[in-house]
Design a protein around this motif. Sequence first.
Motif, PDB file in Angstrom:
ATOM      1  N   LEU A  17      -3.403  -1.806   9.871  1.00  0.00           N
ATOM      2  CA  LEU A  17      -2.811  -2.557   8.929  1.00  0.00           C
ATOM      3  C   LEU A  17      -2.166  -1.666   7.833  1.00  0.00           C
ATOM      4  O   LEU A  17      -1.000  -1.913   7.179  1.00  0.00           O
ATOM      5  CB  LEU A  17      -3.587  -3.421   8.438  1.00  0.00           C
ATOM      6  N   MET A  18      -2.885  -0.612   7.506  1.00  0.00           N
ATOM      7  CA  MET A  18      -2.459   0.377   6.395  1.00  0.00           C
ATOM      8  C   MET A  18      -1.197   1.219   7.042  1.00  0.00           C
ATOM      9  O   MET A  18      -0.148   1.286   6.113  1.00  0.00           O
ATOM     10  CB  MET A  18      -3.405   1.508   6.271  1.00  0.00           C
ATOM     11  N   PHE A  19      -0.979   1.523   8.221  1.00  0.00           N
ATOM     12  CA  PHE A  19      -0.005   1.795   8.890  1.00  0.00           C
ATOM     13  C   PHE A  19       1.236   1.107   8.836  1.00  0.00           C
ATOM     14  O   PHE A  19       2.533   1.560   8.271  1.00  0.00           O
ATOM     15  CB  PHE A  19      -0.216   2.382  10.319  1.00  0.00           C
ATOM     16  N   CYS A  20       1.099  -0.243   8.979  1.00  0.00           N
ATOM     17  CA  CYS A  20       2.246  -1.320   8.729  1.00  0.00           C
ATOM     18  C   CYS A  20       2.519  -1.110   7.332  1.00  0.00           C
ATOM     19  O   CYS A  20       3.652  -1.617   7.072  1.00  0.00           O
ATOM     20  CB  CYS A  20       1.456  -2.741   9.113  1.00  0.00           C
ATOM     21  N   ASP A  21       1.651  -1.173   6.410  1.00  0.00           N
ATOM     22  CA  ASP A  21       1.905  -1.206   5.003  1.00  0.00           C
ATOM     23  C   ASP A  21       2.853  -0.139   4.721  1.00  0.00           C
ATOM     24  O   ASP A  21       3.825  -0.164   4.094  1.00  0.00           O
ATOM     25  CB  ASP A  21       0.754  -0.950   4.005  1.00  0.00           C
TER      26      ASP A  21
END
Length: 93
Positions: free
Chosen positions: A24-28
Amino acid sequence: MNESFREKAQILNEFVLKIAAMALMFCDHLGLFLLSYLGSNNVAGLILRAAGRLAFPLFAFMLAEGMRKTRSKGRYILRLTIMWALVAAAQVI
């Protein structure tokens, strides 16, 4: 018998939560990249940023669980402080 079966049947253990939070942090970050290079009206970037905002509550939950499960709260806070200092120093460089 029930306890070991319950532990084996758990899908969302700590490792899976960490991987989900990192994804999810990568998506952000990917959404931020898309928004900065393709414009602020990019729908894909907005969706990725919205999904990426779920990473912080997961990381905060894991931080609280680590504090609850540790034997030495002082050493745990020291390790977190050292990691914070390393990350902060890396951002300055």
